[in-house]
Design a protein around this motif. Structure first.
Motif, PDB file in Angstrom:
ATOM      1  N   GLN A 124      26.497  24.308  44.849  1.00 57.39           N
ATOM      2  CA  GLN A 124      27.628  25.234  44.791  1.00 57.39           C
ATOM      3  C   GLN A 124      28.929  24.472  44.559  1.00 57.39           C
ATOM      4  OE1 GLN A 124      27.962  28.034  48.006  1.00 57.39           O
ATOM      5  NE2 GLN A 124      25.848  28.659  47.872  1.00 57.39           N
ATOM      6  N   PRO A 145      32.627  24.965  49.451  1.00 54.04           N
ATOM      7  CA  PRO A 145      32.276  25.541  48.150  1.00 54.04           C
ATOM      8  C   PRO A 145      32.583  27.040  48.169  1.00 54.04           C
ATOM      9  CG  PRO A 145      30.459  24.230  49.033  1.00 54.04           C
ATOM     10  CD  PRO A 145      31.488  24.312  50.109  1.00 54.04           C
ATOM     11  N   ASN A 146      33.301  27.524  47.173  1.00 58.76           N
ATOM     12  CA  ASN A 146      33.644  28.944  47.155  1.00 58.76           C
ATOM     13  C   ASN A 146      33.343  29.604  45.811  1.00 58.76           C
ATOM     14  OD1 ASN A 146      35.610  27.596  45.794  1.00 58.76           O
ATOM     15  ND2 ASN A 146      37.338  28.525  46.841  1.00 58.76           N
ATOM     16  N   PRO A 147      32.056  29.591  45.409  1.00 61.16           N
ATOM     17  CA  PRO A 147      31.716  30.333  44.188  1.00 61.16           C
ATOM     18  C   PRO A 147      31.952  31.819  44.412  1.00 61.16           C
ATOM     19  CG  PRO A 147      29.725  29.686  45.349  1.00 61.16           C
ATOM     20  CD  PRO A 147      30.862  29.037  46.066  1.00 61.16           C
ATOM     21  N   PHE A 148      32.190  32.549  43.325  1.00 59.48           N
ATOM     22  CA  PHE A 148      32.384  33.996  43.454  1.00 59.48           C
ATOM     23  C   PHE A 148      31.038  34.632  43.818  1.00 59.48           C
ATOM     24  CE2 PHE A 148      35.691  32.967  40.131  1.00 59.48           C
ATOM     25  CZ  PHE A 148      36.725  32.954  41.042  1.00 59.48           C
ATOM     26  N   PRO A 149      30.955  35.272  44.975  1.00 58.58           N
ATOM     27  CA  PRO A 149      29.637  35.694  45.484  1.00 58.58           C
ATOM     28  C   PRO A 149      29.006  36.828  44.685  1.00 58.58           C
ATOM     29  CG  PRO A 149      31.388  36.468  46.925  1.00 58.58           C
ATOM     30  CD  PRO A 149      32.038  35.601  45.903  1.00 58.58           C
ATOM     31  N   LEU A 200      25.171  32.272  44.797  1.00 54.42           N
ATOM     32  CA  LEU A 200      24.920  31.955  46.202  1.00 54.42           C
ATOM     33  C   LEU A 200      23.493  31.484  46.458  1.00 54.42           C
ATOM     34  CD1 LEU A 200      26.921  34.643  48.157  1.00 54.42           C
ATOM     35  CD2 LEU A 200      27.523  32.297  47.655  1.00 54.42           C
TER      36      LEU A 200
END
Ligand SMILES: Nc1ncnc2c1ncn2[C@@H]1O[C@H](COP(=O)(O)OP(=O)(O)OP(=O)(O)O)[C@@H](O)[C@H]1O
Ligand SMILES: [Mg+2]
Lengths: 255, 313
Positions: free
Chosen positions: A157, A97-101, A150
């Motif tokens: 996520q 999962p790579n949501p914009f932090p 996050l």
């Protein structure tokens, strides 16, 4: 071999791709049918990620890659399209999962819309809500849309990432092992979600998990050492595979 | 446990302790040195503080003959020349860092970075000489143009001597540019690849990816780089002394000569005869010390605040 009730929206013809030295995938010919789920399975390192990344030209983001052959989206060669335009139609969800932090949950989902400009008369909030509902996440996050992304669990996520990809209304959604970082419950949620999404768009999914491929996909491609060994209806691949190597793999007799 | 093992364990523990005390001593020595410095600055300047009080900081006369001392012209010169340097080198440095980290091929980027780091290693006297021979005549040559076209602003009035605030700001900007560029590039390169790919997969262009993902992620690190550079600019002595004109006055015009805290220390410390003059100089040194200390602390705090240790599932 084709699907009578639908048509091939995305197609790879003689596709080879590699990273400078030699090809990681060789001469792949494959159809992806509209509003169907296609699974790509195979042992580690066989080129599944390479193949799926070629489908929206994400492989170009790795320096030194080369590609030959054609990928056609609705009969248009994607290698002649503007990659930015292409990726708005062919979205991608990654393994981790790579949501914009640095952004809130809301902003994460809205990011693509803010980039691409809002279409139609729907408001940003409406699109965000719809996308979160489609990703079966809305009820869990509706009271904390402005919290950092996050703060969510890994499975949430990943569904957020799916919502983010859905918000720009792609025709095709590519998922590269979307559940491999998740526990069984979160995995089951994503699988259920993919089955629901099938009404609206075409899904291509890489998975290590053969049960998962059998459960959710309509079509399955089996890859081995850069080649597409067999491609067919999922039930046929798993019950009566034509290639002995497929047989070995699905029965777990593979090294 | 065997006997041999026990002995080995014992000596190991002794070595461990020795190492611990050694490191502790080294650490304490550094702290002690800083404390001694602060103490020395405080005691060496007490006459000035007792004579003028805090007004020393905002009084603008500096006259060793009549023994009137105020730090304001130097404070002003230091702050304005540094701000000028930052205004020039900040956008330039961050811009080139974005280019080097995001757009240039890795090999070119590394080569450029190598030369930029060489620039950081040039001794400041050498830069000062370059300033005298290139920047001073250069500024003198372009100032009539600036006066003609931007003369409605108070910053671009007066007589262009060549030496002055603008030249000092320019030379400082050359000195701090490498810091801003190389640290910002490093920070930008540390932005996780999956985040950039997420933006690209949404249909973001290169530039949109930088704006959407890289800059917000790297923001605190870049700010840290800028503050580190500012700390450097505030304390820089040699090159500035050579081109700023060394005149303790406050003037809005950037063409006028000015003076900085570091420069007045370098010029007058050896010649100060009266105690009060000496103490006034030490008071300036103390002020400068506090200023750069604060700036560095701020920078470090910001760099450490970079979101690298974020939670990942
Ligand atoms: N960035 C890269 N640079 C060089 N070679 C690569 C790179 N990425 C993958 N490869 C090579 O390409 C081949 C196919 O890799 P790919 O990532 O497509 O496999 P995969 O089927 O997705 O494996 P996994 O199931 O482990 O994710 C491998 O032999 C790998 O070594
Ligand atoms: Mg992979």
């Amino acid at each position: 071999m084709s699907d009578e009730r639908t048509y091939s929206i995305l197609e790879a013809r003689g596709l080879s791709a590699g990273y400078g030295s030699g090809d990681a995938i060789r001469n792949v010919n494959m159809h992806f049918y509209d509003k169907r789920i296609t699974a790509i399975i195979g042992p580690s390192g066989c080129g599944k990620s390479t193949l799926i990344r070629c489908l929206n030209r994400m492989h170009e983001e790795i320096p030194g890659t080369q590609v030959r052959g054609v990928v056609a989206l609705s009969e248009r060669n994607i290698f002649h399209m503007d990659p930015v335009r292409l990726r708005r139609q062919v979205g991608m969800v990654f393994q981790r999962p790579n949501p914009f932090p640095t952004m809130s949950i809301f902003r994460n989902v809205a990011a693509g819309l803010i980039l691409n400009g809002l279409r139609g008369e729907r408001s940003l909030a409406e699109v965000v809500e719809t996308s979160l509902r489609q990703a079966a996440l809305f009820d869990e996050v509706k009271d904390k849309l402005d919290q950092p992304a996050l703060n969510l669990s890994g499975g949430q996520q990943q569904r957020l990432c799916i919502a983010r990809a859905l918000a720009v209304e792609p025709k095709v959604l590519l998922l590269d092992e979307p559940c491999s970082a998740l526990d069984p419950i979160a995995t089951a949620k994503i699988e259920e979600l993919l089955l629901q999404l099938k009404d609206q768009l075409t899904i291509v999914m890489v998975t290590h998990n053969m049960q998962q491929a059998a459960r959710v996909s309509d079509w399955t491609g089996f890859m081995l050492m850069g080649e597409l060994v067999e491609f067919g209806r999922t039930d046929e691949i798993f019950t009566t595979p034509r290639d002995p190597r497929t047989q070995d793999y699905i029965t777990g007799r593979f090294g | 446990m065997s006997k041999g093992g026990a002995v080995a364990g014992l000596t190991e523990r002794a070595g461990d302790r020795l190492f611990r005390y050694g490191v502790l001593c080294a650490g304490l020595a550094v702290v002690g040195l800083a404390a001694a410095l602060a103490l020395e600055l405080a005691s060496g300047s007490r006459l000035a503080w007792s004579e003028f009080g805090p007004a020393f900081l905002w009084s603008s006369s500096w006259n060793p003959v009549s023994e009137r001392f105020g730090a304001l012209p130097f404070l002003y010169g230091t702050l304005v020349s540094s701000a000028l340097a930052l205004a020039i080198a900040g956008p330039l440095g961050v811009g080139s860092a974005i280019f080097l980290a995001e757009l240039a091929p890795r090999r070119i980027s590394d080569a450029c970075c190598f030369f930029i780091e060489i620039l950081a290693a040039v001794p400041s006297v050498v830069l000062g000489l370059m300033g005298i021979f290139i920047l001073v005549p250069g500024v003198r040559a372009v100032s009539p143009f600036l006066i003609e076209h931007l003369g409605f602003l108070p910053f671009f009035r007066g007589t262009p001597y060549g030496v002055g605030m603008l030249t000092a700001g320019l030379i400082l900007s050359i000195m701090i540019l490498p810091y801003i560029t190389s640290i910002s590039r490093e920070v930008l390169l540390s932005v996780p690849r999956p985040l950039k790919e997420a933006a690209l997969a949404l249909g973001a262009t290169r530039w949109e990816t930088v704006r959407l993902v890289s800059l917000p992620y790297a923001r605190s690190g870049i700010l840290g780089a800028v503050f580190l550079a500012l700390g450097r600019a505030l304390g820089e002595t040699m090159a500035v002394t050579m081109v700023i004109g060394n005149s303790p006055r406050i003037s809005a015009s950037l063409f006028d000569p000015a003076y900085t805290m570091a420069a007045v220390l370098a010029n007058e410390l050896a010649e100060a005869t009266s105690d009060l003059h000496l103490h006034a100089l030490m008071a300036i040194a103390g002020t400068l010390f506090m200023l750069t200390l604060g700036m560095n602390a701020l920078a470090r705090w910001m760099i450490l605040g970079t979101p690298t240790a974020r939670r990942r599932p």
